[in-house]
Design an enzyme around this catalytic site. Structure first.
Site, short mmCIF file in Angstrom:
data_model
loop_
_atom_site.label_atom_id
_atom_site.label_comp_id
_atom_site.label_asym_id
_atom_site.label_seq_id
_atom_site.Cartn_x
_atom_site.Cartn_y
_atom_site.Cartn_z
N LYS A 1 0.81 -1.21 0.00
CA LYS A 1 0.00 0.00 0.00
C LYS A 1 0.85 1.27 0.00
O LYS A 1 0.48 2.28 -0.62
CB LYS A 1 -0.93 -0.01 1.21
CG LYS A 1 -2.07 -1.00 1.13
CD LYS A 1 -2.97 -0.89 2.34
CE LYS A 1 -4.25 -1.72 2.18
NZ LYS A 1 -3.99 -3.13 1.99
N LYS B 1 -1.61 1.76 9.04
CA LYS B 1 -1.97 0.68 8.12
C LYS B 1 -0.77 -0.20 7.83
O LYS B 1 0.35 0.30 7.64
CB LYS B 1 -2.49 1.26 6.80
CG LYS B 1 -3.82 1.97 6.89
CD LYS B 1 -4.27 2.42 5.50
CE LYS B 1 -5.63 3.07 5.52
NZ LYS B 1 -6.05 3.47 4.16
N ILE C 1 -9.61 10.06 7.38
CA ILE C 1 -10.74 10.79 6.82
C ILE C 1 -11.98 10.34 7.59
O ILE C 1 -12.40 9.19 7.50
CB ILE C 1 -10.91 10.50 5.31
CG1 ILE C 1 -9.60 10.76 4.55
CG2 ILE C 1 -12.04 11.33 4.74
CD1 ILE C 1 -9.11 12.17 4.63
N HIS D 1 -16.87 4.87 1.06
CA HIS D 1 -15.87 4.00 0.46
C HIS D 1 -16.39 3.64 -0.94
O HIS D 1 -17.32 2.85 -1.09
CB HIS D 1 -15.71 2.75 1.32
CG HIS D 1 -14.69 1.78 0.82
ND1 HIS D 1 -13.90 1.04 1.67
CD2 HIS D 1 -14.32 1.40 -0.42
CE1 HIS D 1 -13.11 0.25 0.96
NE2 HIS D 1 -13.36 0.46 -0.32
N LYS E 1 -16.38 -5.11 4.70
CA LYS E 1 -17.61 -4.77 3.99
C LYS E 1 -18.75 -5.72 4.38
O LYS E 1 -18.54 -6.93 4.53
CB LYS E 1 -17.36 -4.83 2.49
CG LYS E 1 -16.27 -3.87 2.03
CD LYS E 1 -15.78 -4.18 0.62
CE LYS E 1 -14.60 -3.33 0.25
NZ LYS E 1 -14.02 -3.70 -1.06
N GLU F 1 -9.76 1.68 -5.26
CA GLU F 1 -10.61 2.08 -4.14
C GLU F 1 -10.30 3.51 -3.70
O GLU F 1 -9.14 3.89 -3.56
CB GLU F 1 -10.45 1.10 -2.98
CG GLU F 1 -10.69 -0.35 -3.39
CD GLU F 1 -11.03 -1.27 -2.24
OE1 GLU F 1 -11.04 -0.79 -1.08
OE2 GLU F 1 -11.28 -2.46 -2.49
N ASN G 1 -6.84 -3.30 -5.47
CA ASN G 1 -6.90 -4.76 -5.30
C ASN G 1 -6.64 -5.40 -6.65
O ASN G 1 -7.39 -5.19 -7.61
CB ASN G 1 -8.26 -5.18 -4.75
CG ASN G 1 -8.40 -4.87 -3.28
OD1 ASN G 1 -7.72 -5.45 -2.45
ND2 ASN G 1 -9.25 -3.91 -2.95
N ARG H 1 -7.02 -8.28 -7.96
CA ARG H 1 -7.72 -9.57 -8.06
C ARG H 1 -9.20 -9.30 -8.24
O ARG H 1 -9.65 -8.17 -8.18
CB ARG H 1 -7.50 -10.36 -6.76
CG ARG H 1 -7.89 -9.55 -5.52
CD ARG H 1 -7.94 -10.35 -4.25
NE ARG H 1 -8.04 -9.52 -3.08
CZ ARG H 1 -9.15 -8.93 -2.63
NH1 ARG H 1 -10.27 -9.06 -3.31
NH2 ARG H 1 -9.15 -8.21 -1.52
N VAL I 1 -14.78 -9.81 -3.84
CA VAL I 1 -15.94 -10.56 -3.34
C VAL I 1 -17.22 -10.00 -3.97
O VAL I 1 -18.11 -10.74 -4.38
CB VAL I 1 -16.01 -10.47 -1.80
CG1 VAL I 1 -17.27 -11.16 -1.28
CG2 VAL I 1 -14.76 -11.07 -1.16
#
Length: 481
Positions: free
Chosen positions: A115, A158, A203, A208, A237, A275, A290, A292, A295
């Site tokens: 990240k 993070k 934030i 999102h 999520k 994102e 991401n 990939r 979901v």
């Protein structure tokens, strides 16, 4: 065209990939560990091979998976999501073995999987990012405290290699910074084998918003509109909506342009997701990419009419993307609710066990992606997701009504699930109007639980009292900070 695909995953996503393979007349191979021998993905695949007794290690044994793929004659591997799906070394191993990795090139995973590297790359290419730091692991705690003061509280720590809501710590009070930093490092090491941590401005109460990206191997790259993933619990999520019910067409266009630019900056191919965090003033910031399938890919499939798994396979086979950005126009609204085997009355503790009754919702505009069936025993070793309920209607209001009806009809017996909790959310006025952000569940958890009707509730009043006390403690800490 690819001849045979080994699916390096399990559960719902493995079943989804098997079905896409069969639609394309491609042979498919499942892998499983001993506890998963009765899983649906094993039953529906053309071939299936056990890769170990340990429930987790088998799905993470890159060398063994590649070995099985070569032995069974597979010429490609689809990683699904989770496990090795964003592991650079696995993708490189697949490539070096002469097999096709159904996803981006390994070097792209390396760039975007970290990240901190990703946010720096976005900043260099003019994509707005949240103010923050480089990796902090070599700095003293005194230096880290100074950086936090420069950014301004609240801040968020993070894990550079994190994902799935792991390796994240919000810090509202300077006195909590050191302990949060050490805790974040420990979790990052445990889950991602990488304890590198960085810090950003938190934030507060953002939405999102993520954009689905699709790119071929010839430089053609588009987005397939956005998903609103703001309904979350503990950074994970719970409900996703496509398209976002409240952003303007102008903002959608600007965010989409930024998403495509971000993907082009790394030479992205196949399916991926950019994102963003969106604040109250419609300022948006790159959060992560991401590399990939997600979901929640099903809600995008429903509004744009594109089978994303099949597209992944076709792109990996060398096909040219035959969709132009001007052709992408969302039709209606789709909502996904993630149904998990968890006991909401015990702080959402996992609820493994045998499913004695399974009756998914049906009807027009209702889709269920799942690996459940009556008589299946949910193992205690994996993520608690049991089904994804996806509904589609011509408007957001109608989609919410359809979601409420479908959740009410959906019945899973033998284990506790979040069905009653999701139903309570679907009935809430603010949710129905599209007024929510990432703090929605956290700030309303007590009220949602009070309106969650479960015939098998255990000590409901005591649970709500404990949750109320915990919420008040967090609010007090923030106010004093």
């Amino acid at each position: 065209m690819i001849y045979k695909i080994l699916i390096a995953n399990r559960g719902e996503i493995a079943v989804r990939i098997v079905r896409a393979c069969k639609d394309l007349h491609i042979k498919n191979v499942a892998i499983y560990t001993e506890p998963d021998k009765d899983s649906l993905h094993v039953k529906v695949a053309d071939e299936a091979y056990e890769i170990g007794k340990d429930p987790i290690k088998g799905y993470l044994d890159a060398a063994r998976i590649v070995e099985v793929a070569k032995a069974c004659g597979a010429d490609a591997i689809h990683p699904g999501y989770g496990f090795l799906s964003e592991n650079y070394e696995f993708a490189k191993m697949v490539e070096d073995a002469g097999l096709t990795f159904i996803g981006p090139k390994s070097e792209v995973i390396l760039k975007m999987g970290n990240k901190n590297i990703a946010r720096n790359l976005m900043h260099k290419n003019g994509i707005p990012v949240v103010p923050g730091t480089e990796a902090l692991n070599k700095e003293s705690i005194e230096t880290i405290k100074l950086e936090a003061e420069k950014i301004g509280y609240p801040v968020i720590l993070k894990a550079s290699g994190g994902g799935g809501g792991r390796g994240i710590r919000e810090v509202w009070d300077p006195k909590d910074l050191e302990s949060s930093y050490e805790s974040c490092k420990r979790e990052a090491k445990a889950f991602f084998n990488n304890d590198e941590v960085f810090m950003e401005k938190l934030i507060v109460k953002p939405r999102h918003i993520e954009f689905q990206i699709l790119g071929d191997n010839y430089g053609n790259l588009i987005h397939l509109c956005e998903r609103d993933c703001s309904i979350q619990r503990r950074h994970q999520k719970v409900i996703e909506i496509a398209p976002c019910p409240t952003i303007s067409e102008d903002l959608r266009k600007r965010m989409g342009v930024a998403a495509v630019a971000a993907a082009k900056a790394v030479g992205y191919t196949n399916a991926g997701t950019i994102e963003f965090l969106l604040d109250d003033y419609n300022n948006f910031y790159f959060m992560e990419m991401n590399t990939r399938i997600q979901v929640e890919h099903g809600v995008t499939e429903e509004i744009v009419g594109v089978d994303l798994i099949s597209r992944q396979i076709r792109i990996a086979s060398g096909e040219i993307l035959d969709i132009d950005q001007t052709e992408v126009k969302p039709q209606g609204v789709a909502i996904e609710a993630r149904i998990t085997a968890e006991n909401v009355w015990k702080n959402f503790a996992p609820s493994p066990g045998k499913i004695t009754g399974y009756f998914p919702a049906l009807g027009p505009g209702v889709r269920v992606d799942s690996h459940m069936y009556q008589g299946y025993s949910i193992p205690p070793f994996y993520d608690s997701l049991v089904a994804k309920l996806i509904v589609k209607a011509r408007s957001y209001d109608l989609a919410v009504s359809k979601l409420e009806r479908a959740l009410d009809e959906f019945t899973i017996e033998g284990v506790r699930t979040t069905l009653p909790f999701l139903l309570a959310i679907s009935k809430r006025r603010h949710f129905r109007r599209g007024f929510f952000d990432t703090s929605y569940i956290e700030e309303r958890l007590q009220d949602i639980l009070e309106n969650t009707h479960d015939h098998n509730q255990e000590n409901k009043e005591e649970v709500i009292a404990a949750i109320t006390a915990a919420i008040q403690k967090v609010k007090s800490s923030r106010e004093n900070g």
